[in-house]
Enzyme design. Sequence first.
Site, PDB file in Angstrom:
ATOM      1  N   CYS A  98      17.480 180.014  -5.183  1.00 41.88           N
ATOM      2  CA  CYS A  98      17.725 178.575  -5.091  1.00 41.88           C
ATOM      3  C   CYS A  98      19.200 178.212  -5.323  1.00 41.88           C
ATOM      4  CB  CYS A  98      16.816 177.816  -6.037  1.00 41.88           C
ATOM      5  SG  CYS A  98      16.653 176.061  -5.579  1.00 41.88           S
ATOM      6  N   HIS A 199      11.228 180.065  -5.755  1.00 34.80           N
ATOM      7  CA  HIS A 199      11.637 179.806  -7.130  1.00 34.80           C
ATOM      8  C   HIS A 199      10.853 180.615  -8.146  1.00 34.80           C
ATOM      9  CE1 HIS A 199      14.603 176.870  -8.126  1.00 34.80           C
ATOM     10  NE2 HIS A 199      14.199 176.035  -7.196  1.00 34.80           N
TER      11      HIS A 199
END
Length: 254
Positions: A98, A199
């Site tokens: 991310c 994530h």
Amino acid sequence: MAGGPTLRVCVLYPSRMNIYADRGNTLLLQHRCEARGIGFELTASEAGEHVDPAAHDLFYIGGGQDSDQVRIAEDMRATKRAALASAADDGKVILAVCGGYQLLGEYYELSDRRRVEGLGIVDLRTVREPGERLIGNVIIEFDVDGSPRILAGFENHGGRTYLEPGCNPLGKVLKGHGNNGKDAHEGAHMNNVFGTYLHGPLLPKNAWFADHLTRLALGSDTELEPLEDGLESQAHASAIRAAGGNSNLAKLSK
């Protein structure tokens, strides 16, 4: 194990780039190494600290909020860019999730049009565009030596990432949004550098990928002893189902 291999992992900015349980990724690497009798060394590098690319086999950076990325980007360029670029050129493994993934690129343009200059290691750019955050469970197909494998996880990002021509995506989006919600690409892959929006516990949900990274980091001739992966397989299948995938996809990763 005396005389055996040791996986040397360096985590960048763990005090700031560690949202969505990103720390679970290094915990899984450690667990799987120790279960096989492989040594494991974990080093942290925070702001202002230089890193030695020769002292580590795998670099990891997790996700952070925009405010943290702004603070960290300048420090990364000043203290770590040369080392990471050298590591990437030498085939060291870099896994960036991310916000860390976004910082590998040329820049991240915020909603107020400010540009956060990245490391420029991977040929991509990220911009904030009108529209909602791209959130949800995601499945991507990732090619490993000509065979499709499945990565499943959760994405939550406001930035839209675009790969420049010649920059390969990590995988093809089967479910979810991916880099920008438009081109069915997710992440980026260059040599042994991997960037992704998947994530948090990416590796606990995809234990096979943790082994893939470990093998790359230790050397392609390294044989990894099979482990009893009942719980890991269940976690992988559960992540696939959460994204709307079926059991046939889980079989691709065995």
